[in-house]
Design a protein around this motif. Structure first.
Motif, PDB file in Angstrom:
ATOM      1  N   PHE A  48       0.855  -1.183   0.000  1.00 37.37           N
ATOM      2  CA  PHE A  48       0.000   0.000   0.000  1.00 37.37           C
ATOM      3  C   PHE A  48       0.897   1.242   0.000  1.00 37.37           C
ATOM      4  CE2 PHE A  48      -2.299  -3.425   1.899  1.00 37.37           C
ATOM      5  CZ  PHE A  48      -3.651  -3.208   1.723  1.00 37.37           C
ATOM      6  N   PHE A  49       0.530   2.242  -0.814  1.00 39.78           N
ATOM      7  CA  PHE A  49       1.272   3.500  -0.839  1.00 39.78           C
ATOM      8  C   PHE A  49       0.314   4.648  -0.536  1.00 39.78           C
ATOM      9  CE2 PHE A  49       3.697   0.586  -3.420  1.00 39.78           C
ATOM     10  CZ  PHE A  49       5.006   0.805  -2.996  1.00 39.78           C
ATOM     11  N   GLY A  50       0.821   5.627   0.208  1.00 39.60           N
ATOM     12  CA  GLY A  50      -0.024   6.768   0.560  1.00 39.60           C
ATOM     13  C   GLY A  50      -0.946   6.430   1.721  1.00 39.60           C
ATOM     14  N   PRO A  51      -2.049   7.167   1.854  1.00 44.52           N
ATOM     15  CA  PRO A  51      -2.936   6.988   3.001  1.00 44.52           C
ATOM     16  C   PRO A  51      -3.638   5.634   2.980  1.00 44.52           C
ATOM     17  CG  PRO A  51      -3.917   8.479   1.409  1.00 44.52           C
ATOM     18  CD  PRO A  51      -2.519   8.232   0.947  1.00 44.52           C
ATOM     19  N   VAL A  52      -3.778   5.044   4.156  1.00 50.50           N
ATOM     20  CA  VAL A  52      -4.443   3.745   4.307  1.00 50.50           C
ATOM     21  C   VAL A  52      -5.359   3.810   5.527  1.00 50.50           C
ATOM     22  CG1 VAL A  52      -4.167   1.261   4.621  1.00 50.50           C
ATOM     23  CG2 VAL A  52      -2.418   2.540   3.368  1.00 50.50           C
ATOM     24  N   GLN A  53      -6.570   3.326   5.362  1.00 57.96           N
ATOM     25  CA  GLN A  53      -7.480   3.150   6.487  1.00 57.96           C
ATOM     26  C   GLN A  53      -7.801   1.668   6.631  1.00 57.96           C
ATOM     27  OE1 GLN A  53     -10.835   6.115   6.677  1.00 57.96           O
ATOM     28  NE2 GLN A  53     -10.075   6.638   4.635  1.00 57.96           N
ATOM     29  N   ARG A  54      -7.881   1.216   7.874  1.00 61.82           N
ATOM     30  CA  ARG A  54      -8.172  -0.191   8.140  1.00 61.82           C
ATOM     31  C   ARG A  54      -9.409  -0.297   9.025  1.00 61.82           C
ATOM     32  NH1 ARG A  54      -3.602  -4.537   9.913  1.00 61.82           N
ATOM     33  NH2 ARG A  54      -4.855  -6.436   9.697  1.00 61.82           N
ATOM     34  N   TYR A  55     -10.251  -1.264   8.723  1.00 64.69           N
ATOM     35  CA  TYR A  55     -11.441  -1.482   9.544  1.00 64.69           C
ATOM     36  C   TYR A  55     -11.028  -2.153  10.849  1.00 64.69           C
ATOM     37  CZ  TYR A  55     -16.002  -3.109  11.112  1.00 64.69           C
ATOM     38  OH  TYR A  55     -17.132  -3.345  11.858  1.00 64.69           O
ATOM     39  N   ASP A  56     -11.355  -1.488  11.951  1.00 60.17           N
ATOM     40  CA  ASP A  56     -11.054  -2.003  13.278  1.00 60.17           C
ATOM     41  C   ASP A  56     -12.296  -2.728  13.805  1.00 60.17           C
ATOM     42  OD1 ASP A  56     -10.980  -1.977  16.276  1.00 60.17           O
ATOM     43  OD2 ASP A  56      -9.028  -1.046  15.925  1.00 60.17           O
TER      44      ASP A  56
END
Length: 407
Positions: free
Chosen positions: A256-264
């Motif tokens: 992954f490059f740049g911003p990443v959001q992950r479901y918690d």
């Protein structure tokens, strides 16, 4: 008035109706004759029928004709505005071609499924000069989708599930951005992870997708299902069960490059992960996050639903500048069956411990051996190692922002 002050759409220019007579249960011609054409006539909407005759026809048609179509659209605008004092000189071909840069709206009604939309999008992008899609403004392509394909992910995700609802959206709906994922491969075999990732000249565009890109079980299922196409959507279930019975794990890594959001799963919300976010349309020399696999199930999607009742990426949005990533790494039959069952129950699979769910802008996939990738129902063979590395990107480039769908 100047040409730039005119309305960007002309009621005199026909809606382009692209009919795929072989889509889904092959009801397209009947629905066109009995429902769609009479409705268009009653609305006073002129139309031009483009009937596909083979796979790839729509893509070739728009690649070869999109420039002329836009010229005719601009001529229609000029003629409609003559009585308002527009200089007739704007009808000169060079001026008309330039005028297409001012966000004129071309309306396309698709009687078919996601595959037909995919072909039209890629044909248009192949047929437009770079000047049309590299500046701050460009033509606006507005789809109305009559969902008669085997796969109707775009329409389903927007709540369009019948022919009447599609007609209602055509007349009363509002245009929603249809954002794309650009799929690219290495154009320079000497490039490798860790080289200058911001040098986009290292990448060669392969295809644009509006629905889903997948690797592993989903890709194998779609590939296998081609043998059962006559069964409609049931074919996917049959193919999935066969591939789960002979379940494989697929070696790959994704960066992954740049911003990443992950479901918690504990917080039940998206949280920022990886390195500090960077500008939306950039990548960094080092990945923000890496998943090393092997993968049982992996997809990058722009649609919440792939078919009615099946929501593998329930947080995905047709119109935002993120792609949703569903990753399941190295699980067995019972676990993947629970994950897929949860995807049919309004996204309950996201709480399964084996599911990793992300939103990101740029992702790259690399496999240690030759593999296969599914891109909107079509298939790409990928080479092993860095030279076969595939990049997926959704973002601010104008070529990713030409398209809209009435919803």
């Amino acid at each position: 008035r100047s040409f730039e002050e005119m309305s960007p759409a002309s009621d005199k220019f026909p809606v382009l109706v692209v009919l795929n007579p072989n889509a889904g249960r092959k009801e397209g011609r009947m629905q066109y004759d009995q429902v769609v054409k009479p409705c268009l006539d009653s609305f006073g909407s002129p139309s031009r029928l483009i009937e596909t005759t083979s796979p790839g026809y729509a893509q070739s048609y728009f690649k070869d004709n999109i420039q002329q179509i836009l010229i005719e659209l601009c001529q229609s605008l000029a003629e409609a505005s003559n009585d308002s004092g527009v200089d007739n000189n704007v009808a000169a071909p060079s001026a008309i071609l330039s005028a297409a840069l001012i966000a004129v709206t071309l309306r396309i009604m698709v009687i078919g499924g996601d595959g037909t939309v995919h072909e039209i999008i890629n044909g248009i992008l192949q047929g437009l000069p770079s000047a049309f899609i590299s500046g701050p403004v460009g033509p606006k392509i507005e789809f109305s989708i009559v969902p008669l394909g085997t796969g109707n992910a775009i329409a389903t995700s927007l709540g369009i599930d019948t022919v009447p609802s599609a007609i209602n959206r055509f007349t009363d709906g509002t245009p929603t951005p249809l954002r794309l994922i650009k799929v690219s491969t290495r154009s320079n075999d000497n490039s490798y992870p860790g080289s200058d990732q911001t040098n986009l000249s290292d990448w060669k565009d392969l295809v644009y997708t509006a629905v889903v890109n997948s690797f592993g079980l989903h890709c194998a299922t779609v590939h296998e299902s081609e043998s059962y196409r006559i069964l409609g959507n049931t074919r996917f279930k049959m193919a999935a069960l066969k591939n789960i019975l002979f379940l494989k794990q697929y070696k790959a890594r994704i960066d992954f490059f740049g911003p990443v959001q992950r479901y918690d799963r504990t917080l039940r919300e998206l949280v920022t992960v990886g390195n500090d976010p960077v500008e939306e349309h950039s990548s960094t020399a080092n990945p923000s996050l890496t998943l090393s696999g092997p993968f049982t199930y992996l997809m990058f999607s722009k649609q919440a639903s792939l078919e009615p009742g099946f929501k593998p990426t329930p947080l995905a949005s047709t119109s935002d500048d993120w792609m949703d990533v569903l990753a399941v790494q190295n699980v067995g039959r019972s676990q993947i069956l629970r994950v897929l069952d949860g995807a049919t129950k309004d996204g309950q699979h996201m709480d399964h411990e084996s599911v990793d769910y992300f939103k990101t802008k740029i992702i790259e996939l690399e496999t240690p051996s030759r593999g296969r990738l599914c891109v909107d129902g079509e298939f790409l063979d990928i080479e092993a190692g860095p030279q076969g590395r595939i990049r997926f990107e959704v973002g601010q480039h104008p070529s990713l922002q030409l398209f809209y769908v009435r919803s």
